[in-house]
Write a protein that holds these residues in place. Structure first.
Motif, PDB file in Angstrom:
ATOM      1  N   ALA A  13      31.571   0.581  40.130  1.00  0.00           N
ATOM      2  CA  ALA A  13      30.931  -0.616  40.688  1.00  0.00           C
ATOM      3  C   ALA A  13      29.433  -0.460  40.929  1.00  0.00           C
ATOM      4  O   ALA A  13      28.668  -1.417  40.768  1.00  0.00           O
ATOM      5  CB  ALA A  13      31.616  -1.008  41.996  1.00  0.00           C
ATOM      6  N   THR A  45      35.033  -4.244  36.689  1.00  0.00           N
ATOM      7  CA  THR A  45      33.770  -3.557  36.967  1.00  0.00           C
ATOM      8  C   THR A  45      33.567  -3.229  38.444  1.00  0.00           C
ATOM      9  O   THR A  45      32.685  -2.436  38.791  1.00  0.00           O
ATOM     10  CB  THR A  45      32.576  -4.400  36.487  1.00  0.00           C
ATOM     11  OG1 THR A  45      32.525  -5.618  37.236  1.00  0.00           O
ATOM     12  CG2 THR A  45      32.694  -4.712  35.003  1.00  0.00           C
ATOM     13  N   SER A  46      34.376  -3.791  39.332  1.00  0.00           N
ATOM     14  CA  SER A  46      34.177  -3.585  40.772  1.00  0.00           C
ATOM     15  C   SER A  46      34.885  -2.347  41.301  1.00  0.00           C
ATOM     16  O   SER A  46      34.856  -2.090  42.504  1.00  0.00           O
ATOM     17  CB  SER A  46      34.687  -4.808  41.548  1.00  0.00           C
ATOM     18  OG  SER A  46      36.075  -5.027  41.271  1.00  0.00           O
ATOM     19  N   LEU A  69      25.578  -3.896  32.588  1.00  0.00           N
ATOM     20  CA  LEU A  69      26.894  -3.563  32.023  1.00  0.00           C
ATOM     21  C   LEU A  69      26.756  -3.128  30.567  1.00  0.00           C
ATOM     22  O   LEU A  69      27.345  -2.115  30.156  1.00  0.00           O
ATOM     23  CB  LEU A  69      27.824  -4.768  32.126  1.00  0.00           C
ATOM     24  CG  LEU A  69      29.213  -4.602  31.494  1.00  0.00           C
ATOM     25  CD1 LEU A  69      29.999  -3.483  32.171  1.00  0.00           C
ATOM     26  CD2 LEU A  69      29.996  -5.920  31.553  1.00  0.00           C
ATOM     27  N   PHE A  77      26.448  -1.849  38.298  1.00  0.00           N
ATOM     28  CA  PHE A  77      26.324  -3.196  37.722  1.00  0.00           C
ATOM     29  C   PHE A  77      25.673  -4.209  38.660  1.00  0.00           C
ATOM     30  O   PHE A  77      25.867  -5.411  38.506  1.00  0.00           O
ATOM     31  CB  PHE A  77      27.701  -3.697  37.283  1.00  0.00           C
ATOM     32  CG  PHE A  77      28.476  -2.701  36.477  1.00  0.00           C
ATOM     33  CD1 PHE A  77      27.924  -2.136  35.337  1.00  0.00           C
ATOM     34  CD2 PHE A  77      29.735  -2.285  36.874  1.00  0.00           C
ATOM     35  CE1 PHE A  77      28.613  -1.190  34.599  1.00  0.00           C
ATOM     36  CE2 PHE A  77      30.445  -1.346  36.147  1.00  0.00           C
ATOM     37  CZ  PHE A  77      29.880  -0.791  35.005  1.00  0.00           C
ATOM     38  N   THR A  95      29.312  -7.265  43.389  1.00  0.00           N
ATOM     39  CA  THR A  95      30.426  -6.639  42.655  1.00  0.00           C
ATOM     40  C   THR A  95      31.338  -7.656  42.002  1.00  0.00           C
ATOM     41  O   THR A  95      32.025  -7.335  41.036  1.00  0.00           O
ATOM     42  CB  THR A  95      31.249  -5.736  43.588  1.00  0.00           C
ATOM     43  OG1 THR A  95      31.757  -6.517  44.693  1.00  0.00           O
ATOM     44  CG2 THR A  95      30.411  -4.589  44.124  1.00  0.00           C
ATOM     45  N   PRO A 121      29.238  -8.869  37.745  1.00  0.00           N
ATOM     46  CA  PRO A 121      28.414  -7.783  37.204  1.00  0.00           C
ATOM     47  C   PRO A 121      27.221  -8.309  36.420  1.00  0.00           C
ATOM     48  O   PRO A 121      27.309  -9.340  35.742  1.00  0.00           O
ATOM     49  CB  PRO A 121      29.388  -7.030  36.292  1.00  0.00           C
ATOM     50  CG  PRO A 121      30.417  -8.044  35.907  1.00  0.00           C
ATOM     51  CD  PRO A 121      30.577  -8.911  37.122  1.00  0.00           C
ATOM     52  N   ASP A 122      26.109  -7.599  36.519  1.00  0.00           N
ATOM     53  CA  ASP A 122      24.922  -7.932  35.754  1.00  0.00           C
ATOM     54  C   ASP A 122      25.168  -7.583  34.287  1.00  0.00           C
ATOM     55  O   ASP A 122      25.453  -6.434  33.950  1.00  0.00           O
ATOM     56  CB  ASP A 122      23.731  -7.143  36.306  1.00  0.00           C
ATOM     57  CG  ASP A 122      22.436  -7.457  35.588  1.00  0.00           C
ATOM     58  OD1 ASP A 122      22.283  -7.015  34.435  1.00  0.00           O
ATOM     59  OD2 ASP A 122      21.586  -8.135  36.192  1.00  0.00           O
ATOM     60  N   GLY A 171      34.456  -8.992  37.080  1.00  0.00           N
ATOM     61  CA  GLY A 171      34.085  -8.328  38.327  1.00  0.00           C
ATOM     62  C   GLY A 171      35.297  -7.873  39.103  1.00  0.00           C
ATOM     63  O   GLY A 171      35.517  -6.670  39.316  1.00  0.00           O
TER      64      GLY A 171
END
Length: 295
Positions: A261, A256-257, A276, A264, A268, A271-272, A292
């Motif tokens: 990125a 996700t980073s 997400l 979220f 980073t 991630p929330d 992440g």
């Protein structure tokens, strides 16, 4: 909803990784230490790491690039690139024998650096000749000439001329954008997309399309007997790495980073989960797992 994990080591059911490079192992400037550590640990447990990249460069050239960047060779086993698959398509005449190149001087190895198996292919085919656009039977696009200053808009005149002649475009890198350090730049996929949108015919060999996964499986089979069910696709591209894994029915780990990125939260590395989940629902592409950073 994709489950968020804290470390690759939590996913011990997998014996092989098809791992993206840019945005996962390095940022275009330097390697990510946690990613290197995680891949080394995976290999020490008997896992096999095939780096699967949409780079338009041949695998050997990418290996040299990784060496120069300081990515250690003991964190991966082999490399499969969009460039490898696209070279085969070019050599076998998918866009004709007289081709016009759109790309940077740094991509010259696409035409000269052939693996031994591709040298054998080339030896049994008529030569590929690079020519001006007006003499071309097709186009080979490896990227922008200067991705630090140009955008696809700079190529509209060339693409319109190509479309008027019904030339096919071989896209050696389906990525739309990548991050070089803190800067985001366009790739060959952005030019191919623009060509498609004006009614042109683009041929894609990298992720999420099947040829690069067929190549990755061949590279993996030469090293170990591993099934798709024991393989995990790792990457930060929802439309490339995740879509490709879904197409091939292979589980995916979404980093996700990387490219997404900003969606979220501010951390980073973590991630929330709510952000997400909302974003994944909007994409209509659900990875198996999310993390992440690769670590």
């Amino acid at each position: 909803m994709a489950r968020i994990v804290n470390a690759l080591a939590e996913l011990g059911q997998y014996r092989a990784l098809f791992c993206d490079i840019w945005g996962c192992v390095h940022n275009g400037v330097a390697p990510f230490p946690d990613a290197v550590k995680a891949l080394r640990a995976f290999r020490k447990t008997g896992g096999v790491v095939i780096l699967v990249s949409n780079s338009p460069r041949p695998g050997r050239s990418v290996a040299a690039q990784l060496d120069g960047m300081g990515v250690p060779r003991d964190c991966w086993d082999d490399i499969a690139t969009s460039g490898d698959a696209a070279q085969f398509a070019m050599l076998t005449g998918e866009v004709g024998r007289r081709v016009h190149h759109i790309g940077a001087p740094k991509d010259e190895t696409f035409f000269s650096d052939l693996s031994d198996d591709l040298k054998a292919v080339a030896a049994n085919q008529p030569a590929i000749t690079r020519v001006p656009l007006e003499e071309a039977e097709g186009i080979v696009c490896t990227g922008l000439f200067d991705d630090m200053t140009e955008t696809p808009a700079d190529y509209m005149d060339v693409l319109e001329q190509a479309r008027a002649r019904n030339l096919r475009l071989l896209c050696a890198n389906p990525d739309i954008e990548v991050d070089v350090g803190e800067r985001r730049v366009f790739c060959a996929g952005a030019i191919a997309l623009a060509y498609d949108q004006m009614g042109g015919d683009s041929l894609y060999l990298g992720k999420p399309h099947a040829p690069i996964y067929d190549l990755a499986r061949r590279r993996l089979a030469a090293l170990a007997d591993v099934t798709d069910a024991q393989t995990l696709c790792v990457g930060d591209g929802i439309l490339t790495d995740v879509q490709g894994g879904l197409n091939q029915k292979i589980d995916t780990l979404f980093i996700t980073s990387g490219l997404a990125a900003g969606h979220f939260g501010d951390d980073t590395a973590n991630p929330d989960a709510t952000l997400l989940e909302r974003w994944i629902l909007e994409q209509t592409l659900e990875p198996t797992w999310a993390i992440g950073h690769l670590r």
